[in-house]
Design an enzyme around this catalytic site. Structure first.
Site, PDB file in Angstrom:
ATOM      1  N   ASP A 101       0.805  -1.239   0.000  1.00  0.00           N
ATOM      2  CA  ASP A 101       0.000   0.000   0.000  1.00  0.00           C
ATOM      3  C   ASP A 101       0.838   1.290   0.000  1.00  0.00           C
ATOM      4  OD1 ASP A 101      -1.586  -2.225   0.768  1.00  0.00           O
ATOM      5  OD2 ASP A 101      -3.053  -0.935   1.755  1.00  0.00           O
ATOM      6  N   ASN A 139      -4.340   4.044  -0.834  1.00  0.00           N
ATOM      7  CA  ASN A 139      -4.073   5.149   0.099  1.00  0.00           C
ATOM      8  C   ASN A 139      -3.174   6.221  -0.516  1.00  0.00           C
ATOM      9  OD1 ASN A 139      -3.657   2.352   1.985  1.00  0.00           O
ATOM     10  ND2 ASN A 139      -5.273   3.775   2.585  1.00  0.00           N
ATOM     11  N   ASN A 147     -10.573  -1.306   0.396  1.00  0.00           N
ATOM     12  CA  ASN A 147     -11.703  -0.600   1.009  1.00  0.00           C
ATOM     13  C   ASN A 147     -11.612   0.914   0.857  1.00  0.00           C
ATOM     14  OD1 ASN A 147      -9.434  -1.091   2.757  1.00  0.00           O
ATOM     15  ND2 ASN A 147     -10.598  -0.153   4.404  1.00  0.00           N
ATOM     16  N   HIS A 148     -10.387   1.470   0.720  1.00  0.00           N
ATOM     17  CA  HIS A 148     -10.246   2.923   0.595  1.00  0.00           C
ATOM     18  C   HIS A 148     -10.299   3.417  -0.849  1.00  0.00           C
ATOM     19  CE1 HIS A 148      -9.829   3.878   4.736  1.00  0.00           C
ATOM     20  NE2 HIS A 148      -8.799   3.061   4.901  1.00  0.00           N
ATOM     21  N   HIS A 180      -6.843  -8.188  -0.148  1.00  0.00           N
ATOM     22  CA  HIS A 180      -6.865  -7.022   0.730  1.00  0.00           C
ATOM     23  C   HIS A 180      -7.740  -7.335   1.937  1.00  0.00           C
ATOM     24  CE1 HIS A 180      -5.993  -2.743   1.097  1.00  0.00           C
ATOM     25  NE2 HIS A 180      -7.201  -2.608   1.613  1.00  0.00           N
ATOM     26  N   HIS A 220      -3.395  -4.363   3.109  1.00  0.00           N
ATOM     27  CA  HIS A 220      -4.357  -3.667   3.976  1.00  0.00           C
ATOM     28  C   HIS A 220      -3.870  -3.426   5.393  1.00  0.00           C
ATOM     29  CE1 HIS A 220      -8.135  -2.237   5.723  1.00  0.00           C
ATOM     30  NE2 HIS A 220      -8.049  -3.169   6.630  1.00  0.00           N
ATOM     31  N   HIS A 271      -0.792  -2.994   6.391  1.00  0.00           N
ATOM     32  CA  HIS A 271       0.305  -2.009   6.343  1.00  0.00           C
ATOM     33  C   HIS A 271       1.536  -2.401   7.156  1.00  0.00           C
ATOM     34  CE1 HIS A 271      -2.179   1.718   4.848  1.00  0.00           C
ATOM     35  NE2 HIS A 271      -2.534   0.602   4.226  1.00  0.00           N
TER      36      HIS A 271
HETATM   37 FE   LIG Z   1      -4.143   0.416   2.797  1.00  0.00          FE
HETATM   38 FE   LIG Z   2      -7.278  -1.078   3.076  1.00  0.00          FE
END
Ligand SMILES: [Fe+2]
Ligand SMILES: [Fe+2]
Length: 263
Positions: A8, A40, A67-68, A154, A179, A181
């Site tokens: 990410d 992100n 999700n982002h 993810h 996800h 991180h």
């Molecule tokens: Fe992320």
């Molecule tokens: Fe995420």
């Protein structure tokens, strides 16, 4: 063939270190294709045309999401027009964009086509369609095109990522978690030839709490009141994994963790 998968990318520090490190990494490891998670990349939440194009300009071929992905409103148009941008495949039917694609190696490189499939977990996350059922069906379709298939899974839960990797062992080249991180140290090749890591990690500010400013995150934990999160400042890190894959069979030969830092 060699495929690099970048964890990410968080905000400007993530994009900055990507630009600094990726050209050398590509050369040193004779990388044939680069995949990066970009959910992100715009201010820590979402992806915009500007950050998407910046990531491609650094030498990335395929950008995955999570999700982002949906945070910036312009992403809908971007997902419709850009084949190199993916979002998780197990969102409901009718969701903008695509969850998978088949890609040629980078300019100047040769080798078989690479299918990239983006899935999202459901444990402690949105109740999407099953990543197992959708994943299995998508892999069936993609295997008609190429044996080289890389999945960005993810997900929040380590168990869900491991379960998907074992479920698809021997059917795909790699299941790579994103996800959370934080890069995990469990990279391995499963018995039937699928490379797996629970999380590829994060490409963003190093002295942060999973990319965000420490003060704001700490305040949230200390007070439980809503606080606004901003991307942390300071030195950056790049987390990735390098895959060596047999282009004939799609089996993984090696998976190596990569971690670089810069001022
Ligand atoms: Fe992320
Ligand atoms: Fe995420």
């Amino acid at each position: 063939m060699n495929i690099l998968f970048v964890g990410d990318i968080v905000g400007k520090p993530g994009r900055r270190i990507l630009a600094q490190v990726l050209p050398d990494l590509r050369r040193e490891s004779s990388v044939d294709l680069v995949i990066a998670n970009g959910e992100n990349s715009a201010g820590g939440f979402g992806i915009t045309r500007e950050t998407f194009e910046e990531i491609l300009a650094c030498g990335v071929d395929v950008v995955t999401g999570g999700n982002h992905t949906w945070q910036a409103r312009e992403v809908v148009g971007l997902l419709d027009s850009e084949l190199q941008l993916l979002r998780p495949a197990n969102y409901p039917p009718g969701t903008p964009g695509r969850g998978s694609g088949v890609f040629r190696p980078s300019k100047g490189r040769s080798g078989p086509a690479v299918a990239v499939l983006n899935l999202q977990g459901r444990v402690f996350m949105e109740p999407l369609d099953s990543p197992f059922r959708i994943g299995w069906d998508q892999v069936e379709v993609l295997r008609r095109e190429t044996p080289v298939i890389v999945i960005d899974m993810h997900a929040e839960a380590t168990s869900e990522k491991a379960a998907l990797a074992w479920y698809l062992d021997g059917r795909v080249s790699a299941v790579l978690g994103t996800h959370t991180h934080v890069q995990t140290a469990d990279e391995r090749i499963l018995p039937s030839g699928t490379a797996f890591i629970t999380d590829a990690g994060m490409t963003g500010p190093r002295d942060s709490i999973i990319g965000m400013g420490r003060e704001e995150v700490l305040q949230r934990f200390l007070t439980l009141l809503p606080t606004r999160f901003d991307v942390a400042k300071g030195p950056a890190q790049l987390n990735a994994v390098l895959l060596a894959i047999d282009g004939e069979t799609g089996r993984a030969r090696a998976i190596e963790r990569i971690s670089r830092s810069a001022a």
